[in-house]
Design a protein around this motif. Structure first.
Motif, PDB file in Angstrom:
ATOM      1  N   SER A   1     -10.876  -2.059 -10.917  1.00 51.64           N
ATOM      2  CA  SER A   1     -11.021  -1.838 -12.357  1.00 51.64           C
ATOM      3  C   SER A   1     -10.289  -0.599 -12.852  1.00 51.64           C
ATOM      4  O   SER A   1     -10.469  -0.194 -13.997  1.00 51.64           O
ATOM      5  N   GLY A   2      -9.476   0.034 -12.000  1.00 54.38           N
ATOM      6  CA  GLY A   2      -8.788   1.252 -12.405  1.00 54.38           C
ATOM      7  C   GLY A   2      -9.689   2.458 -12.473  1.00 54.38           C
ATOM      8  O   GLY A   2      -9.372   3.448 -13.137  1.00 54.38           O
ATOM      9  N   ASN A   3     -10.818   2.407 -11.748  1.00 57.02           N
ATOM     10  CA  ASN A   3     -11.819   3.479 -11.809  1.00 57.02           C
ATOM     11  C   ASN A   3     -11.528   4.608 -10.823  1.00 57.02           C
ATOM     12  O   ASN A   3     -12.161   5.656 -10.879  1.00 57.02           O
ATOM     13  N   VAL A   4     -10.561   4.401  -9.904  1.00 55.53           N
ATOM     14  CA  VAL A   4     -10.231   5.411  -8.901  1.00 55.53           C
ATOM     15  C   VAL A   4      -8.914   6.087  -9.283  1.00 55.53           C
ATOM     16  O   VAL A   4      -7.905   5.427  -9.504  1.00 55.53           O
ATOM     17  N   LEU A   5      -8.936   7.408  -9.352  1.00 52.60           N
ATOM     18  CA  LEU A   5      -7.747   8.202  -9.641  1.00 52.60           C
ATOM     19  C   LEU A   5      -7.322   8.855  -8.331  1.00 52.60           C
ATOM     20  O   LEU A   5      -7.929   9.830  -7.880  1.00 52.60           O
ATOM     21  N   LEU A   6      -6.302   8.307  -7.681  1.00 50.87           N
ATOM     22  CA  LEU A   6      -5.849   8.819  -6.393  1.00 50.87           C
ATOM     23  C   LEU A   6      -4.838   9.942  -6.601  1.00 50.87           C
ATOM     24  O   LEU A   6      -3.920   9.812  -7.416  1.00 50.87           O
ATOM     25  N   CYS A   7      -4.995  11.027  -5.847  1.00 48.35           N
ATOM     26  CA  CYS A   7      -4.079  12.170  -5.924  1.00 48.35           C
ATOM     27  C   CYS A   7      -3.519  12.457  -4.530  1.00 48.35           C
ATOM     28  O   CYS A   7      -4.249  12.400  -3.544  1.00 48.35           O
ATOM     29  N   SER A   8      -2.231  12.793  -4.472  1.00 46.84           N
ATOM     30  CA  SER A   8      -1.634  13.119  -3.181  1.00 46.84           C
ATOM     31  C   SER A   8      -0.358  13.926  -3.404  1.00 46.84           C
ATOM     32  O   SER A   8       0.000  14.248  -4.534  1.00 46.84           O
ATOM     33  N   SER A   9       0.324  14.241  -2.285  1.00 50.36           N
ATOM     34  CA  SER A   9       1.573  14.995  -2.383  1.00 50.36           C
ATOM     35  C   SER A   9       2.292  14.954  -1.044  1.00 50.36           C
ATOM     36  O   SER A   9       1.788  14.387  -0.068  1.00 50.36           O
ATOM     37  N   LEU A  10       3.453  15.606  -1.000  1.00 53.17           N
ATOM     38  CA  LEU A  10       4.207  15.768   0.241  1.00 53.17           C
ATOM     39  C   LEU A  10       3.959  17.135   0.872  1.00 53.17           C
ATOM     40  O   LEU A  10       4.612  17.497   1.847  1.00 53.17           O
ATOM     41  N   SER A  11       3.008  17.894   0.332  1.00 57.87           N
ATOM     42  CA  SER A  11       2.818  19.278   0.763  1.00 57.87           C
ATOM     43  C   SER A  11       2.293  19.407   2.188  1.00 57.87           C
ATOM     44  O   SER A  11       2.580  20.400   2.857  1.00 57.87           O
ATOM     45  N   LYS A  12       1.506  18.451   2.669  1.00 61.40           N
ATOM     46  CA  LYS A  12       0.948  18.546   4.022  1.00 61.40           C
ATOM     47  C   LYS A  12       1.819  17.858   5.061  1.00 61.40           C
ATOM     48  O   LYS A  12       1.728  18.165   6.252  1.00 61.40           O
ATOM     49  N   THR A  13       2.659  16.923   4.623  1.00 55.71           N
ATOM     50  CA  THR A  13       3.487  16.186   5.581  1.00 55.71           C
ATOM     51  C   THR A  13       4.923  16.702   5.644  1.00 55.71           C
ATOM     52  O   THR A  13       5.601  16.499   6.648  1.00 55.71           O
ATOM     53  N   LEU A  14       5.400  17.360   4.580  1.00 55.10           N
ATOM     54  CA  LEU A  14       6.784  17.831   4.566  1.00 55.10           C
ATOM     55  C   LEU A  14       6.862  19.325   4.256  1.00 55.10           C
ATOM     56  O   LEU A  14       6.785  20.147   5.138  1.00 55.10           O
ATOM     57  N   ASP A  15       6.997  19.648   2.972  1.00 52.61           N
ATOM     58  CA  ASP A  15       7.248  21.034   2.585  1.00 52.61           C
ATOM     59  C   ASP A  15       6.422  21.383   1.358  1.00 52.61           C
ATOM     60  O   ASP A  15       6.673  20.853   0.271  1.00 52.61           O
ATOM     61  N   PRO A  16       5.431  22.278   1.490  1.00 51.86           N
ATOM     62  CA  PRO A  16       4.607  22.624   0.334  1.00 51.86           C
ATOM     63  C   PRO A  16       5.391  23.325  -0.767  1.00 51.86           C
ATOM     64  O   PRO A  16       4.987  23.306  -1.936  1.00 51.86           O
TER      65      PRO A  16
ATOM     66  N   LEU B   1       8.129  22.450  -2.095  1.00 53.22           N
ATOM     67  CA  LEU B   1       8.762  21.515  -3.034  1.00 53.22           C
ATOM     68  C   LEU B   1       7.889  21.253  -4.256  1.00 53.22           C
ATOM     69  O   LEU B   1       8.396  20.931  -5.328  1.00 53.22           O
ATOM     70  N   ARG B   2       6.558  21.350  -4.089  1.00 49.63           N
ATOM     71  CA  ARG B   2       5.594  21.051  -5.152  1.00 49.63           C
ATOM     72  C   ARG B   2       5.771  19.625  -5.670  1.00 49.63           C
ATOM     73  O   ARG B   2       5.788  19.377  -6.879  1.00 49.63           O
ATOM     74  N   ILE B   3       5.889  18.668  -4.769  1.00 52.74           N
ATOM     75  CA  ILE B   3       5.987  17.255  -5.136  1.00 52.74           C
ATOM     76  C   ILE B   3       4.620  16.612  -4.947  1.00 52.74           C
ATOM     77  O   ILE B   3       4.130  16.469  -3.819  1.00 52.74           O
ATOM     78  N   GLY B   4       3.979  16.252  -6.037  1.00 51.16           N
ATOM     79  CA  GLY B   4       2.700  15.564  -5.991  1.00 51.16           C
ATOM     80  C   GLY B   4       2.687  14.394  -6.939  1.00 51.16           C
ATOM     81  O   GLY B   4       3.658  14.148  -7.660  1.00 51.16           O
ATOM     82  N   TRP B   5       1.588  13.652  -6.930  1.00 51.59           N
ATOM     83  CA  TRP B   5       1.473  12.507  -7.836  1.00 51.59           C
ATOM     84  C   TRP B   5       0.024  12.069  -7.944  1.00 51.59           C
ATOM     85  O   TRP B   5      -0.837  12.471  -7.161  1.00 51.59           O
ATOM     86  N   THR B   6      -0.217  11.251  -8.931  1.00 50.81           N
ATOM     87  CA  THR B   6      -1.512  10.599  -9.065  1.00 50.81           C
ATOM     88  C   THR B   6      -1.302   9.149  -9.439  1.00 50.81           C
ATOM     89  O   THR B   6      -0.330   8.797 -10.118  1.00 50.81           O
ATOM     90  N   LEU B   7      -2.192   8.304  -8.954  1.00 51.77           N
ATOM     91  CA  LEU B   7      -2.284   6.897  -9.354  1.00 51.77           C
ATOM     92  C   LEU B   7      -3.596   6.793 -10.132  1.00 51.77           C
ATOM     93  O   LEU B   7      -4.643   6.507  -9.564  1.00 51.77           O
ATOM     94  N   PRO B   8      -3.559   7.047 -11.447  1.00 52.36           N
ATOM     95  CA  PRO B   8      -4.789   7.285 -12.206  1.00 52.36           C
ATOM     96  C   PRO B   8      -5.453   6.051 -12.795  1.00 52.36           C
ATOM     97  O   PRO B   8      -6.399   6.175 -13.581  1.00 52.36           O
ATOM     98  N   GLY B   9      -4.971   4.854 -12.441  1.00 52.64           N
ATOM     99  CA  GLY B   9      -5.645   3.649 -12.912  1.00 52.64           C
ATOM    100  C   GLY B   9      -5.699   3.553 -14.421  1.00 52.64           C
ATOM    101  O   GLY B   9      -4.689   3.738 -15.111  1.00 52.64           O
ATOM    102  N   ARG B  10      -6.891   3.296 -14.948  1.00 55.05           N
ATOM    103  CA  ARG B  10      -7.040   3.090 -16.386  1.00 55.05           C
ATOM    104  C   ARG B  10      -6.880   4.376 -17.200  1.00 55.05           C
ATOM    105  O   ARG B  10      -6.847   4.332 -18.432  1.00 55.05           O
ATOM    106  N   PHE B  11      -6.728   5.513 -16.514  1.00 50.57           N
ATOM    107  CA  PHE B  11      -6.557   6.780 -17.211  1.00 50.57           C
ATOM    108  C   PHE B  11      -5.087   7.199 -17.294  1.00 50.57           C
ATOM    109  O   PHE B  11      -4.795   8.342 -17.649  1.00 50.57           O
ATOM    110  N   ARG B  12      -4.170   6.280 -17.012  1.00 50.97           N
ATOM    111  CA  ARG B  12      -2.748   6.615 -16.927  1.00 50.97           C
ATOM    112  C   ARG B  12      -2.219   7.252 -18.204  1.00 50.97           C
ATOM    113  O   ARG B  12      -1.567   8.310 -18.167  1.00 50.97           O
TER     114      ARG B  12
END
Length: 481
Positions: free
Chosen positions: A314-329, A331-342
């Motif tokens: 239902s778009g109720n989950v707003l997922l947040c992540s980035s490349l900071s833990k796997t590559l290079d913090p 860079l400040r590359i992050g994102w969200t998949l905010p569902g119905r709150f886009r």
């Protein structure tokens, strides 16, 4: 029984990984027990219908995981599990919302990272001396020399098209099916979390969090004038869903903010069934879930764990992540998949920071498109698993009796319960004077709990510094004050 390779929409991994998974599953189910000989390379090759070299690769992976060992002229055997310190018990936080006040202590810990000559075990930063990071930096340098005006423009929300395409493609590994239009690029995961909180809550509202919780999350809650309700959390299984269910009945929660995959600082990874139950529970209550999935790619073995958003209908989950833990913090590359709150997130991103850094976004997109990221992930997972094992061996040998330590299956963070009477904040100041940075437990609770706990980063330091740092801490713990 021949192994089958699935396509990218249902990928089970390379064939040698499937061989390793076959043996790993038998060990987990008790079919193969510690000390027992496992099938020979040739016999397993015939049984599974794969080449001898594939089985050798699979057994090599299991040796790296310290699950099996090779005995000269005898074959491969299941290793006896290493003795490890016991884990802390489930947390027992206060059962009512409280204001958050952790900023001053958090600033001290973060600033210690800038001090030269200190063994850095207090911040949650990754190692960056991997070939994949160097490849990304080369890509960044090459792009910086291109006479392309697009690389100098504002990267307005929702963000770089090519990067959002790669985010959508990689989300498949987490069980999440989205389009590039569903993603919003941010300046790291921290901005994504703040924007999501602003999208669902206002000053004075209450949000539920795991306990202990990452102090970056607590700082975000504090900065927005929100109250935090701590939910009891187990170091292995995650938050108590029964306690969360009761909290939903008792309090007008505006959101629940969790890290279901390799949380910081506990390191737990929720089982799929519990993630599904969590998403279903919150959807029925009409309470959004803000999911911090920044460590989801750092599993030590098996397939990447699914995100809770994999069960979002239902778009109720707003997922947040980035490349900071796997590559290079940096860079400040992050994102969200905010569902119905886009749409609201896009507006808040525009107001908050106007745009994201353009050149790093193009570099990250080109790097992910090149296809080397999966190889990089295998490299860092192995490195962090080796450091985890060495850390636990040292902790078992050096720390005084009674100290409890988590044993995470991903990430690079450990949560340590000290003996009663040890003041973690006092220990922090003593350790800094001796050249070791740690994170004291009260940082991870809005109510100031965990006065005899510390968090340590075992992933960033080398083996020699790790041993030196833990020896110093052991001496301080043996003679407090």
């Amino acid at each position: 029984m021949a192994l089958q390779r699935r396509n990218c929409m249902g990928r089970r991994g390379l064939r040698y990984e499937q061989v390793a998974g076959h043996i790993r599953d038998q060990v987990r189910r008790g079919v193969l027990r510690p000390g027992e000989r496992i099938p020979s390379v040739r016999s397993l090759s015939r049984r599974l219908g794969v080449s001898v070299s594939t089985v050798v690769q699979g057994y090599g992976l299991l040796q790296d995981e310290r699950l099996i060992e090779s005995r000269p002229q005898s074959g491969y055997y299941v290793r006896a599990p290493a003795r490890r310190p016991p884990a802390p018990a489930m947390s027992r936080p206060e059962s009512y919302p409280v204001p958050v006040t952790v900023s001053e202590l958090a600033l001290q810990v973060v600033q210690a990272y800038r001090t030269s000559g200190v063994i850095q075990m207090g911040t949650a930063l990754p190692r960056t001396d991997f070939p994949g990071v160097a490849q990304l930096h080369r890509t960044l340098a090459t792009l910086a020399r291109r006479p392309d005006s697009r690389l100098r423009d504002y990267d307005m929300p929702p963000g770089n098209d090519a990067l959002r395409l790669q985010i959508a493609r990689r989300a498949v590994d987490a069980g999440v099916a989205v389009s590039p239009d569903d993603a919003v690029v941010t300046n790291g995961c921290q901005e994504a979390l703040v924007l999501c909180l602003r999208a669902v809550a206002e000053a004075g509202d209450t949000v539920a969090i795991e306990s202990p919780a990452f102090f970056g999350i607590l700082q975000a809650v504090e900065s927005l004038g929100l109250k935090a309700l701590e939910i009891p959390t187990d170091p292995k299984h995650g938050i108590s869903l029964d306690a969360l269910r009761l909290a939903l009945e008792q309090w007008p929660l505006k959101a629940v903010l969790l890290t279901p995959n390799f949380s910081n600082p506990l390191g737990y990874c929720m089982a799929d069934a519990r993630k599904e139950e969590l998403v279903t529970l919150l959807e029925a209550a009409g309470v959004p879930l803000i999911e911090d999935d920044i460590n989801g790619d750092l599993n030590y073995q098996g397939n990447r764990p699914k995100a809770a958003k994999a069960w979002d209908r239902s778009g109720n989950v707003l997922l947040c992540s980035s490349l900071s833990k796997t590559l290079d913090p940096g860079l400040r590359i992050g994102w969200t998949l905010p569902g119905r709150f886009r749409d609201k997130l896009i507006h808040l991103k525009l107001v908050n920071s106007m745009a994201s850094a353009t050149l790093p976004a193009y570099a990250a997109a080109e790097y992910l498109e090149s296809g080397g990221h999966d190889r990089h992930l295998r490299t860092i997972r192995k490195a962090y698993r080796e450091r985890r094992d060495r850390f636990l061996e040292l902790a078992q040998r050096l720390f005084p009796e009674g100290v409890r330590v988590t044993s995470p299956e991903g990430g690079f963070i450990a949560w340590i319960e000290l003996s009663h009477g040890i003041d973690a904040v006092q220990l922090y100041h003593q350790a800094i004077q001796r050249g070791v940075s740690i994170a004291p437990g009260p940082l991870f609770s809005p109510s100031g709990k965990y006065g005899c706990f510390i968090r340590l980063n075992f992933g960033q330091v080398g083996f020699e510094d790790m041993a030196k740092g833990l020896s110093i801490l052991s001496g301080l713990l043996s003679k407090p004050g």
